[in-house]
Design an enzyme around this catalytic site. Sequence first.
Site, short mmCIF file in Angstrom:
data_model
loop_
_atom_site.label_atom_id
_atom_site.label_comp_id
_atom_site.label_asym_id
_atom_site.label_seq_id
_atom_site.Cartn_x
_atom_site.Cartn_y
_atom_site.Cartn_z
N GLY A 362 0.82 -1.19 0.00
CA GLY A 362 0.00 0.00 0.00
C GLY A 362 0.86 1.25 0.00
O GLY A 362 2.09 1.19 0.11
N PRO A 364 2.68 4.88 1.12
CA PRO A 364 3.40 5.21 2.35
C PRO A 364 2.47 5.82 3.39
O PRO A 364 1.54 6.56 3.07
CB PRO A 364 4.46 6.23 1.89
CG PRO A 364 4.57 6.05 0.42
CD PRO A 364 3.22 5.60 -0.06
N VAL A 366 0.28 4.41 5.56
CA VAL A 366 -1.05 3.87 5.86
C VAL A 366 -1.02 2.89 7.04
O VAL A 366 -2.05 2.34 7.42
CB VAL A 366 -1.67 3.20 4.62
CG1 VAL A 366 -1.92 4.21 3.53
CG2 VAL A 366 -0.79 2.06 4.12
N GLY A 367 0.19 2.62 7.61
CA GLY A 367 0.26 1.80 8.81
C GLY A 367 0.74 0.39 8.59
O GLY A 367 0.43 -0.49 9.39
N SER A 685 -5.91 2.58 -18.17
CA SER A 685 -7.21 2.98 -17.62
C SER A 685 -7.71 4.32 -18.15
O SER A 685 -8.86 4.68 -17.88
CB SER A 685 -7.14 3.01 -16.09
OG SER A 685 -6.19 3.97 -15.67
N LYS A 728 -9.39 5.77 -6.78
CA LYS A 728 -9.80 6.69 -7.84
C LYS A 728 -11.10 7.39 -7.48
O LYS A 728 -11.26 8.62 -7.67
CB LYS A 728 -9.94 5.94 -9.16
CG LYS A 728 -8.63 5.42 -9.72
CD LYS A 728 -8.84 4.58 -10.98
CE LYS A 728 -7.54 4.06 -11.53
NZ LYS A 728 -7.73 3.21 -12.73
#
Length: 796
Positions: A362, A364, A366-367, A685, A728
């Site tokens: 994930g 940087p 976020v734990g 995308s 998004k």
Amino acid sequence: MNESAREHDPVRDIPEKLAVIPINDGVVFPYMLVPLILADGNLISLIDEALGEVKIVGVFTQKDPSEPSPGPDGIYHTGCAMLIQKMARFPDGHIRIIGQGLTRIEAKNFTDDPPMMRVIVSPLEEREGDRRRSRAMMLNVANAFSRLVDASESYPDELKGVIAGVREPGRLADLVAANVNTGIEEKQAALEMLDPLKRLDHVYGLLNSELEIARMGEKIRQNVRHEMDREQREYYLRQQIKVIQKELGEDDASVELDDLRERIDSKEMPGVACTAAEREWSRLSRMSPGSAEYTVARTYIDWILELPWMEPTKDSLDIGKARRILNRDHYSLEQVKERILEYLSVRKLKRDSKGSILCFAGPPGVGKTSLGMSIASAMGRKFVRISLGGIRDEAEIRGHRRTYIGAMPGRIIQGIRNAGSNNPVFMLDEIDKLGKDFRGDPASALLEVLDPQQNDSFEDNYVNIPFDLSPVIFIATANIRDTIPPALLDRMEVIELSGYITTEKIKIARKYLFPRQLEENGVPSGKFGITDDALRIIVERYTREAGVRNLERKISTVTRRAARKMVEGGKGPWKVSSRNLEAWLGTADYPDQQMLTRPEKGVATGMAKTASGGVILFVEALGMKGAGSVRLTGQLGDVMKESAQAAMSYVRANLGEEMEDEKFFENSDFHLHIPSGAVPKDGPSAGVAIAVSLASLAMGRKIRNDVAMTGEITLTGKVLPVGAIRDKVIAAHSAGIREVILPASNRKDLDDIPTAIRKGIRFDFIDTVDKGISIALAGDGGKGSARKAGRRNAKR
């Protein structure tokens, strides 16, 4: 020759038929006295018969010494006739005989079956040779045998006198062949040679070989004696040194060795580790404390003794307690917490479960690392963290060989030593940032570490003893999984951690970050505060990240300034609000990322995922007079360029009558640009957004500014699913977007979007580009008609 031998002519008195006595440990030569012990009843009967007649038997050597009762094919057919001179019987039934070889014989025809074989024999007479050459050969053989007796301790000195008294070449050759320490095959070959000169030449070669072996043996004995003398001298000198050191009070080395010995004896280790430690201690005790090798050996023993070979911590697998710890330390991340609790539940049911290696992936902040610490706290285990970012040397993982100066174990073994237990929670941080160069590939070294089926015997190059890593819980972290080698990624279960939304960040700041910064900066909670509105502005305009690392830095900044005001005599209390935030933090670092203020022709709103979380981006298309060429800018990657080409091909082939000018594409050049130009962009995308922007130019209609879109397209106009929908949509919601176009296959991803955001956005699910174009383009009547057209054509 004794009396009994003189009574017989060795050739004339040999009977034509003889009893066969096979022997397995030697070869009998003429004139040779042979002691034999016989226990087989059949052979004893043969001897009794021979004693009743002429007392002569045929002695033949066995080909296979282990065969108990050899037949005619199991013995050599050249042997020796032997006269039985003495016989003694023993109480246990076996007999001992002493016989003397008479002459060579050849077995012609065996008349009885084994073991009581009899044979028709023919005596073999020696050939005459050149007397002068015979005397020279005899002299060489006698001298060589004399030297062999002097060089080897296995030959008695009396043999030199016996050899000197022999005057016949054949007898000399037989005597030497019978007494030299060589194999049965060489002795049998000498027996079969009837030419005395050839026989002398044969035994001379045997003597030279034995003499060379004797010389080498003597050299080895001299070296051993020299080494023993040296070691005894060194031991004597060491003992003297110990006495001198003891008198001077400097006997630290012996005390140190005794201490190491006690530690080795008391340390609980596997047998292989204990053996290695004792072997190294034995070497160390013979070294001088001043030598460089002494320090190397001492350090190695220290490493072996400091490793927790058999020292686990007791697991505390209380799932309720683990849930409380995870909720206490982390806000949200419900899916991740549930997976961790499942992991711990399996451990509780099956304690020897090897399980899977978890990888938290994930953005940087976020734990990810703190989740590993929470797992260790919940299980009652030690926590170890090593950073793998930038490591390019394989020895950092596996360690260096002890032959190198400054050698050390790898980081895995170092981490285990630092933990003090053999089952810590081991965090491999930034595993996606491993490198490799000429020194090896660290990722390849990690393959064994992270494989539960083979890491029970991990062998570090320095320690060089297998260490069991199976009790260790390995947890890896990564920002992106694309740079992790496939073989390494296959060994891990990847758990995705998405970025936080604004409301989550505000709650995290209020519950965790702000109280922690007050404590770290020494500011009393009653003296300083911050409003939720101020936190919202910090999240949206002063930080732009998926995690909360920069948010905590900004909170730390305002807290330090409050501390300074207190030190300078301010009374307070102070509160940071949306009105005075700039006075505390200065001008905002980022402008608001907002949607376009009005619909524009050729500008579509796309969505993308970065390492810092989701963002919106604007796809700008511009048409000008030309010949149909397409120019792409904005630092686009190959995949995005191919998406633009596919979008151009589809729009050009399928719009048809809807275009304002049928020759629009033939008479125009196109420039496609995606800001910001300094940021690399790639991925499929943006295909839907590019197709909508090109369709807007061709149809002369504006694109709605309140709609964002994502999706990969094909040349046939189909819309394929994409990833990172949660990030998004969160970015689009933050920018003010209230309607989002998604591929129909991504409908399942709505469950990952927070409920508050899902309720505030209208989702249009499309499976073809045409439906996306009809929703995104504003109608002639403005935005309202575009919405109606979208509702008619979209799959909700």
